[in-house]
Design a protein around this motif. Structure first.
Motif, PDB file in Angstrom:
ATOM      1  N   MET A 184     -24.076 -46.469  56.860  1.00  0.00           N
ATOM      2  CA  MET A 184     -23.018 -46.795  57.489  1.00  0.00           C
ATOM      3  C   MET A 184     -21.845 -46.008  57.445  1.00  0.00           C
ATOM      4  SD  MET A 184     -23.882 -50.567  56.795  1.00  0.00           S
ATOM      5  CE  MET A 184     -22.669 -51.534  57.947  1.00  0.00           C
ATOM      6  N   THR A 185     -21.519 -45.460  56.297  1.00  0.00           N
ATOM      7  CA  THR A 185     -20.199 -44.849  56.277  1.00  0.00           C
ATOM      8  C   THR A 185     -20.601 -43.264  56.423  1.00  0.00           C
ATOM      9  OG1 THR A 185     -20.428 -44.738  53.775  1.00  0.00           O
ATOM     10  CG2 THR A 185     -19.204 -46.471  54.789  1.00  0.00           C
ATOM     11  N   GLY A 186     -21.716 -42.627  55.893  1.00  0.00           N
ATOM     12  CA  GLY A 186     -21.654 -41.482  55.996  1.00  0.00           C
ATOM     13  C   GLY A 186     -21.154 -40.526  54.738  1.00  0.00           C
ATOM     14  N   THR A 187     -20.708 -41.382  53.757  1.00  0.00           N
ATOM     15  CA  THR A 187     -20.023 -40.676  52.745  1.00  0.00           C
ATOM     16  C   THR A 187     -20.634 -41.389  51.445  1.00  0.00           C
ATOM     17  OG1 THR A 187     -18.008 -40.188  51.565  1.00  0.00           O
ATOM     18  CG2 THR A 187     -18.006 -42.342  53.108  1.00  0.00           C
ATOM     19  N   LEU A 188     -20.368 -40.496  50.424  1.00  0.00           N
ATOM     20  CA  LEU A 188     -20.830 -41.074  49.131  1.00  0.00           C
ATOM     21  C   LEU A 188     -19.557 -41.580  48.393  1.00  0.00           C
ATOM     22  CD1 LEU A 188     -23.641 -38.660  48.198  1.00  0.00           C
ATOM     23  CD2 LEU A 188     -23.772 -40.947  48.473  1.00  0.00           C
ATOM     24  N   SER A 189     -18.376 -40.941  48.743  1.00  0.00           N
ATOM     25  CA  SER A 189     -17.159 -40.998  48.080  1.00  0.00           C
ATOM     26  C   SER A 189     -16.563 -42.480  47.894  1.00  0.00           C
ATOM     27  CB  SER A 189     -15.927 -40.354  48.883  1.00  0.00           C
ATOM     28  OG  SER A 189     -14.786 -40.796  48.696  1.00  0.00           O
ATOM     29  N   MET A 190     -16.103 -42.946  46.765  1.00  0.00           N
ATOM     30  CA  MET A 190     -15.834 -44.210  46.469  1.00  0.00           C
ATOM     31  C   MET A 190     -14.701 -44.710  47.588  1.00  0.00           C
ATOM     32  SD  MET A 190     -17.738 -45.205  43.946  1.00  0.00           S
ATOM     33  CE  MET A 190     -17.162 -46.315  42.754  1.00  0.00           C
ATOM     34  N   GLN A 191     -13.662 -43.802  47.604  1.00  0.00           N
ATOM     35  CA  GLN A 191     -12.567 -44.131  48.430  1.00  0.00           C
ATOM     36  C   GLN A 191     -13.069 -43.976  50.170  1.00  0.00           C
ATOM     37  OE1 GLN A 191     -10.484 -45.414  46.886  1.00  0.00           O
ATOM     38  NE2 GLN A 191      -8.808 -44.084  45.923  1.00  0.00           N
ATOM     39  N   GLY A 192     -13.902 -43.189  50.514  1.00  0.00           N
ATOM     40  CA  GLY A 192     -14.376 -43.185  51.602  1.00  0.00           C
ATOM     41  C   GLY A 192     -14.850 -44.496  52.035  1.00  0.00           C
ATOM     42  N   ILE A 193     -15.913 -44.976  51.125  1.00  0.00           N
ATOM     43  CA  ILE A 193     -16.377 -46.209  51.318  1.00  0.00           C
ATOM     44  C   ILE A 193     -15.714 -47.379  51.732  1.00  0.00           C
ATOM     45  CG2 ILE A 193     -18.058 -47.886  50.308  1.00  0.00           C
ATOM     46  CD1 ILE A 193     -19.679 -45.536  49.062  1.00  0.00           C
ATOM     47  N   ILE A 194     -14.821 -47.454  50.777  1.00  0.00           N
ATOM     48  CA  ILE A 194     -13.550 -48.495  50.541  1.00  0.00           C
ATOM     49  C   ILE A 194     -12.867 -48.467  51.815  1.00  0.00           C
ATOM     50  CG2 ILE A 194     -11.587 -49.629  49.630  1.00  0.00           C
ATOM     51  CD1 ILE A 194     -12.926 -48.848  46.851  1.00  0.00           C
ATOM     52  N   ARG A 195     -12.383 -47.254  52.401  1.00  0.00           N
ATOM     53  CA  ARG A 195     -11.643 -47.282  53.639  1.00  0.00           C
ATOM     54  C   ARG A 195     -12.586 -47.301  55.087  1.00  0.00           C
ATOM     55  NH1 ARG A 195      -9.167 -42.664  50.917  1.00  0.00           N
ATOM     56  NH2 ARG A 195      -7.015 -43.301  50.351  1.00  0.00           N
ATOM     57  N   ALA A 196     -13.787 -47.458  54.735  1.00  0.00           N
ATOM     58  CA  ALA A 196     -14.687 -47.948  55.715  1.00  0.00           C
ATOM     59  C   ALA A 196     -14.527 -49.413  56.221  1.00  0.00           C
ATOM     60  CB  ALA A 196     -16.089 -47.253  55.732  1.00  0.00           C
ATOM     61  N   GLN A 197     -14.274 -50.283  55.153  1.00  0.00           N
ATOM     62  CA  GLN A 197     -14.231 -51.485  55.429  1.00  0.00           C
ATOM     63  C   GLN A 197     -12.720 -52.150  55.593  1.00  0.00           C
ATOM     64  OE1 GLN A 197     -16.602 -53.393  51.971  1.00  0.00           O
ATOM     65  NE2 GLN A 197     -16.694 -51.099  51.119  1.00  0.00           N
ATOM     66  N   GLY A 198     -12.597 -53.189  55.932  1.00  0.00           N
ATOM     67  CA  GLY A 198     -11.354 -53.872  56.047  1.00  0.00           C
ATOM     68  C   GLY A 198     -10.946 -54.866  54.917  1.00  0.00           C
ATOM     69  N   TRP A 199      -9.800 -55.262  55.048  1.00  0.00           N
ATOM     70  CA  TRP A 199      -9.320 -56.260  53.964  1.00  0.00           C
ATOM     71  C   TRP A 199     -10.044 -57.617  54.247  1.00  0.00           C
ATOM     72  CZ3 TRP A 199      -7.019 -60.768  55.348  1.00  0.00           C
ATOM     73  CH2 TRP A 199      -6.321 -60.696  56.923  1.00  0.00           C
ATOM     74  N   ALA A 200     -10.447 -58.138  55.355  1.00  0.00           N
ATOM     75  CA  ALA A 200     -10.944 -59.264  55.780  1.00  0.00           C
ATOM     76  C   ALA A 200     -12.280 -59.487  55.432  1.00  0.00           C
ATOM     77  CB  ALA A 200     -10.698 -59.681  57.078  1.00  0.00           C
ATOM     78  N   PRO A 201     -12.817 -60.674  55.172  1.00  0.00           N
ATOM     79  CA  PRO A 201     -14.359 -60.674  54.452  1.00  0.00           C
ATOM     80  C   PRO A 201     -15.063 -60.199  55.571  1.00  0.00           C
ATOM     81  CG  PRO A 201     -12.945 -62.673  53.865  1.00  0.00           C
ATOM     82  CD  PRO A 201     -12.165 -61.788  54.449  1.00  0.00           C
ATOM     83  N   GLN A 202     -14.982 -60.620  56.868  1.00  0.00           N
ATOM     84  CA  GLN A 202     -15.924 -60.167  58.114  1.00  0.00           C
ATOM     85  C   GLN A 202     -16.093 -58.661  58.213  1.00  0.00           C
ATOM     86  OE1 GLN A 202     -13.196 -61.806  58.383  1.00  0.00           O
ATOM     87  NE2 GLN A 202     -12.002 -61.324  60.421  1.00  0.00           N
ATOM     88  N   HIS A 203     -15.072 -57.801  57.676  1.00  0.00           N
ATOM     89  CA  HIS A 203     -15.005 -56.692  57.617  1.00  0.00           C
ATOM     90  C   HIS A 203     -15.846 -55.818  56.516  1.00  0.00           C
ATOM     91  CE1 HIS A 203     -11.661 -56.962  60.760  1.00  0.00           C
ATOM     92  NE2 HIS A 203     -12.860 -56.748  61.230  1.00  0.00           N
ATOM     93  N   TRP A 204     -16.122 -56.665  55.575  1.00  0.00           N
ATOM     94  CA  TRP A 204     -16.967 -56.031  54.267  1.00  0.00           C
ATOM     95  C   TRP A 204     -18.128 -55.806  54.690  1.00  0.00           C
ATOM     96  CZ3 TRP A 204     -15.469 -60.467  50.251  1.00  0.00           C
ATOM     97  CH2 TRP A 204     -13.879 -60.538  50.078  1.00  0.00           C
ATOM     98  N   PHE A 205     -18.673 -54.876  53.794  1.00  0.00           N
ATOM     99  CA  PHE A 205     -20.042 -54.505  54.071  1.00  0.00           C
ATOM    100  C   PHE A 205     -21.239 -55.601  53.725  1.00  0.00           C
ATOM    101  CE2 PHE A 205     -19.043 -49.730  53.880  1.00  0.00           C
ATOM    102  CZ  PHE A 205     -18.748 -49.936  55.512  1.00  0.00           C
ATOM    103  N   LEU A 206     -20.662 -56.649  52.775  1.00  0.00           N
ATOM    104  CA  LEU A 206     -21.437 -57.622  52.350  1.00  0.00           C
ATOM    105  C   LEU A 206     -22.006 -58.450  53.772  1.00  0.00           C
ATOM    106  CD1 LEU A 206     -22.409 -59.450  49.978  1.00  0.00           C
ATOM    107  CD2 LEU A 206     -20.295 -60.797  50.138  1.00  0.00           C
ATOM    108  N   PHE A 207     -20.906 -58.481  54.652  1.00  0.00           N
ATOM    109  CA  PHE A 207     -21.244 -59.425  55.944  1.00  0.00           C
ATOM    110  C   PHE A 207     -21.556 -58.213  57.099  1.00  0.00           C
ATOM    111  CE2 PHE A 207     -18.441 -62.285  53.329  1.00  0.00           C
ATOM    112  CZ  PHE A 207     -19.544 -62.916  52.760  1.00  0.00           C
ATOM    113  N   ALA A 208     -21.740 -57.077  56.926  1.00  0.00           N
ATOM    114  CA  ALA A 208     -21.885 -56.150  58.004  1.00  0.00           C
ATOM    115  C   ALA A 208     -23.150 -56.450  58.746  1.00  0.00           C
ATOM    116  CB  ALA A 208     -21.768 -54.749  57.623  1.00  0.00           C
ATOM    117  N   ASN A 209     -24.218 -56.759  58.230  1.00  0.00           N
ATOM    118  CA  ASN A 209     -25.425 -57.245  58.647  1.00  0.00           C
ATOM    119  C   ASN A 209     -26.535 -57.850  57.654  1.00  0.00           C
ATOM    120  OD1 ASN A 209     -27.158 -55.125  57.447  1.00  0.00           O
ATOM    121  ND2 ASN A 209     -26.171 -53.482  58.645  1.00  0.00           N
ATOM    122  N   PRO A 210     -27.346 -58.357  58.026  1.00  0.00           N
ATOM    123  CA  PRO A 210     -28.190 -59.004  57.152  1.00  0.00           C
ATOM    124  C   PRO A 210     -28.914 -58.313  56.057  1.00  0.00           C
ATOM    125  CG  PRO A 210     -28.873 -59.821  59.390  1.00  0.00           C
ATOM    126  CD  PRO A 210     -27.872 -58.658  59.547  1.00  0.00           C
TER     127      PRO A 210
END
Lengths: 395, 372
Positions: A184-210
């Motif tokens: 989903m992010t196209g990066t392996l960098s820790m910071q890159g993965i975090i930057r691809a998410q948002g602060w709100a839970p609905q923007h976390w990858f946990l809830f991105a899709n089933p």
């Protein structure tokens, strides 16, 4: 990091020393500060927290004598273990026996290099961060197997072999569960993965899709298995193998194994937090970089410590699985499901390359429903048990 | 790969091992994680208790009987008391019998709690153990008030019990039972119906009904295989015929009949039955003396007797031969744990090493009772 070294060289603090030497000194000092100042005390404090949490679950009090509420118990234990005799069995393989604990500790300290505490607080934002993280944590198996073999004790050997089988097996679902996020992010960098998410839970990858939701759970369980935590603590199963690979160890070498185990809890939590729980993401409340970094640091640690607490909770609640059940769980369930997750996410990304925000909201709502059902169930048992509850954290 | 030479590993489990419940040794022949065989090696805790009886006399032997099975010492007390009374034909007063029943049933609660608690600990969950021990501590407190000791009670005497119930004890005991019964449901919800727990216990160490009889298993181990045999019910002694209670048997709800889970659940259900018995006993207890007149110089007429007590570990037999002097000529104790050791070698074939621990815990063997 590089800027810091450049600044120090430019300031001329070290005179005419060659630049590489200055860089080496800076790196060593910083690493020492991080490891000795954060990683080891963290492992120690977690051991105290775990004993207290565990004691509460078991309706005991736990260590409460050294320092306020027993807070310094971990220091006392450390001093005790340093003072103890370092027994090395005569018939053991002395060299391997001595090296093994250091390898385990190495596997525990190396991941801290890419630990994304906040948007700026990271030792090395490598472009292969998460891959590095999973590969260095796997060094543990070498140390544990070495310890089991070198002890020249059959019970230790069984512990070591169990650990090898377990860690190697669970690497696969753990690795495969990281893939959806990378896709989903196209990066392996820790910071890159975090930057691809948002602060709100609905923007976390946990809830991105089933698929990512399932992947997060598989990753957490696999990480517990890799960290030798209950219900997967077979390598050190105290009722069968006594202490497994650590049976013959004493003193500080023994403590190293357990320090690594407790410290690994933080690393497990950090991996999950980074990949699925939005890492340090915090709403932009201030333009001051220092304030933001502190808030991000707190956010990250709260999330990680929550996961650490969950693993303690699990340890206090569940019995240990048997080795064949452990293996069938991994190979019959986790590995196929992980592949499904990967393919499912790939299709999802192909359909919605920018992600699907509606799905995020729906998943988040379902997550809340799950949490409410869970809390209601817990409350039901609490009411039914008619036990006196103590909410006093200090006794 | 077919030419790769493999060999079995011989492991020595015990005598010092946390899961062997005392000093007990197993020689395990294992092929990796799978056991070929586990051979029990008993005798590490042999203290010649039966021989001691021939030297200390009838009254003096009572404290020694505590050590036969220190987890449920009331039953061994009662066994020796009943054997001596049968030799000398002494009638225990009614209240004495009730005191015995109350004390032994409380002891059964304590013993079964320890058993189910260590069962949890042996398969890796520490929490059930501490919860069970917490309840056991309260029972120990009650028993301490009754007889002054928490483990080796020495409460009974030939002809009754040493002390009557202390004032107010009956109310305390009833209050404890009110507290204990819901805790049992909580304990079940916490551990007995846990998925991992059932997975670990179900279909492990299956004993068929025939095997159980042939190997002379007794108590919960026998009932776990579906055989309804309880000395309290089938050969009533003391005042057990006056109580209304069920004898729970294994039903094979989670796996095959007679597996470790069945034996475990029989113990859990027996806890409920013991509570039932205790409530009735505490309600019906008559007034009167607790100790019959027994001469200090106790010399039963020559003869022999065999009595059976349903201890927490099953049918406990006490055999005593008197030659008319003040010292028994021969005493023999037949204990459930010793019988249970016999079947371990057979059951262990093909189990995992981790299952041996489950098996030992499910048979509830206690090392001192094996060796005596």
């Amino acid at each position: 990091m590089q800027e810091l070294i450049n600044n120090i060289v430019a300031a001329g603090t070290f005179g005419k020393m060659p630049e590489t030497l200055v860089a080496a000194i800076v790196i060593i000092v910083l690493s020492a500060v991080v490891f000795l100042g954060i990683a080891f005390p963290f492992a120690g404090i977690v051991s105290w927290v775990e004993r207290r949490v565990w004691a509460r679950i078991q309706s005991r009090v736990g260590p409460n004598r050294v320092g306020p509420n027993g807070f310094l118990q971990w220091l006392a234990d450390g001093v005790k273990h340093v003072c103890k005799e370092d027994v090395i069995p005569t018939d053991s393989d002395h060299q391997l026996f001595k090296i093994a604990p250091y390898l385990v500790v190495l596997a525990f300290v190396l991941p801290w290099a890419v630990m994304p505490f906040s948007s700026s607080l990271i030792l090395a934002d490598m472009n292969v961060g998460i891959l590095y993280m999973t590969s260095v944590t796997a060094i543990t198996v070498v140390g544990v197997l070495m310890a089991g073999w070198a002890s020249n004790d059959k019970w230790s050997l069984i512990g070591g072999i169990r650990s090898a089988a377990q860690i190697v097996s669970y690497e696969i679902p753990a690795g495969l569960s990281i893939f959806p996020v990378v896709l989903m992010t196209g990066t392996l960098s820790m910071q890159g993965i975090i930057r691809a998410q948002g602060w709100a839970p609905q923007h976390w990858f946990l809830f991105a899709n089933p698929f990512t939701f399932v992947a997060a759970n598989i990753l957490y369980v696999s990480a517990l298995a890799e960290g030798n935590r209950t219900p997967f603590d077979l390598p050190e199963a105290e009722s069968e193998l006594v202490a497994g690979f650590a049976t013959e160890y004493s003193g500080m070498r023994y403590l190293f194994f357990f320090m690594a185990e407790w410290g690994n809890l933080f690393i497990i939590g950090a991996i999950i937090t980074t990949l699925f729980l939005g890492g340090w993401q915090f709403p932009q409340v201030s333009n001051n970089a220092v304030v933001m970094n502190i808030l991000q640091l707190i956010t990250f640690n709260v999330k990680v410590l929550f996961l650490v607490f969950v693993s303690m909770w699990i340890r206090g609640t569940l019995p240990r699985v048997r080795i064949d059940q452990l293996m069938s769980l991994c190979w019959k369930y986790f590995v196929p499901i992980s592949f499904v997750n990967m393919i499912g996410t790939a299709i999802w990304v192909a359909i919605w390359p920018e992600g699907n925000s509606v799905a995020g909201y729906i998943m988040f709502a379902l997550g809340i429903v799950l949490a409410v059902i869970f809390i209601q169930r817990v409350m039901y048992y609490l009411r039914r048990s008619r036990m006196e509850l103590y909410f006093r954290p200090t006794i | 790969m077919s030419t790769l030479r493999t060999e079995e590993m011989t492991l020595n489990m015990g005598p010092q091992h946390p899961s062997t419940h005392g000093v007990l040794r197993f020689i395990v022949r294992a092929d990796g994680e799978v056991m070929r065989e586990a051979i029990p090696d008993v005798g590490y805790l042999h203290r010649s208790i039966e021989k001691i009886a021939e030297k200390v006399g009838y009254h003096g032997f009572m404290p020694y009987t505590d050590r036969v099975d220190y987890v449920c010492a009331m039953f061994t007390n009662q066994g020796w008391g009943m054997a001596s009374e049968k030799l000398a034909n002494i009638q225990v007063p009614k209240r004495g019998e009730y005191c015995r029943a109350i004390a032994t049933e409380f002891n059964r609660l304590a013993s079964h709690l320890l058993s189910v608690g260590t069962m949890g600990m042996d398969i890796g969950a520490m929490t059930p153990f501490t919860h069970a021990i917490r309840e056991r501590e309260m029972i120990n407190d009650l028993i301490e008030e009754l007889c002054g000791a928490r483990l080796t009670f020495n409460y009974m005497r030939i002809g009754g019990v040493a002390w009557d119930l202390p004032p107010g004890w009956r109310e305390k005991a009833l209050a404890y039972l009110d507290h204990f019964e819901p805790i049992l449901d909580e304990y079940n919800a916490l551990i007995s119906y846990n998925k991992i727990y059932i997975e670990r216990l179900a279909n492990v160490g299956i004993i068929s009904a025939d095997e159980a009889v042939n190997y002379n298993l007794v108590g919960p181990n026998l009932r776990g295989s579906g055989i309804k045999w309880d000395i309290r019910k089938d050969l009533p002694y003391s005042v057990y015929s006056e109580f209304d209670f069920d004898v729970p048997v294994g039903k094979g709800e989670w796996g095959k009949l007679g597996d470790a889970m069945d034996r475990y659940m029989v113990r859990i259900r027996e806890l409920k039955e013991s509570v039932k018995i205790l409530r009735q006993a505490l309600k019906q207890i008559p007034a009167g003396p607790v100790l019959a007149k027994v001469p200090r110089n106790f010399k039963p007429p020559a003869g022999e007797c065999q009595i059976r007590v349903e201890s927490a570990r099953g049918d406990m037999g006490w055999y005593a031969v008197s030659d008319g002097t003040g010292y028994p000529w021969r005493v023999h104790v037949r204990t459930g744990s010793f019988a249970a050791m016999g079947i371990i070698q057979k059951l262990s074939q093909g189990l995992m090493i981790a299952d041996l621990v489950t098996l030992i815990a499910s048979l509830d063997v206690i090392a001192p009772e094996i060796d005596r």
